[in-house]
Scaffold this active site. Sequence first.
Site: not given
Ligand code: DX5
Ligand code: ZN
Length: 214
Positions: A6, A31, A33, A35, A64, A66, A135, A140-143, A173-175, A195-196
């Site tokens: 991401s 990917h 994102d 928003m 993606h 959002m 999800m 909304g946020f990475g990490g 997607d996520g964590g 992502g992170s």
């Molecule tokens: C969050 C995004 C994700 C985000 C994932 O809303 O859709 O794609 O980048 O970030 P990580 O991998 O850090 O959880």
């Molecule tokens: Zn995403």
Amino acid sequence: MKVSPSLLSADFADLRKDIEMINASECDYLHLDVMDGVFVPNISFGFPVMKAVSKICDKPLDVHLMIVEPQKWIPQVRDLGAEIMNVHQEACLHLHSCVQQIHAAGMKAGVTLCPATPVATLTDIIEDLDLVLLMSVNPGFGGQPFIRHTLRKVEELRALRDATGSKAEIEIDGGVNLNTGRELADAGAEVLVAGSYVFGADDPKATIAALKAL
Ligand code: DX5
Ligand code: ZN
């Protein structure tokens, strides 16, 4: 395992460097994102940035959205040359029509579910989908930390797919990291967004390779 890093966690002041890493890596998609500050409580980047990225990225784009009313933006996503357009079930009043329009534009259609949206909501559309994006954090946020009931949802989605003969790929997607990725692989996930974990690593390319090997 397919891997879709991401861009949200990339270095926005030096995107070319990160795209060159992506191009040289084993990843399957990039990917993106998007928003809007309405559907989710954050704003990321939009079409001008993605257009610039698409020009230098060799990997297929996994977009993606959002955003509310994602069906309004199908021509713009198509003009990026995107492979997959993911829309949120929660953001689409007429989901079936939106999927039809994505296909008519020549893209693969993905439907995304937030953590509180049950897999069963896809029963009457799963056969029309190329991908389902679950999800495993609130969008909304990475990490953010991985929400563990996603593992059960992956199993439910696999069962729904088997029961219907749908060919939809299962993306999460996520964590995602190597530990949650291993559990997701065991549960039946086929594409991991990260992502992170990728962009925060000392060696992002090797991290992508490790996720690929799951
Ligand atoms: C969050 C995004 C994700 C985000 C994932 O809303 O859709 O794609 O980048 O970030 P990580 O991998 O850090 O959880
Ligand atoms: Zn995403």
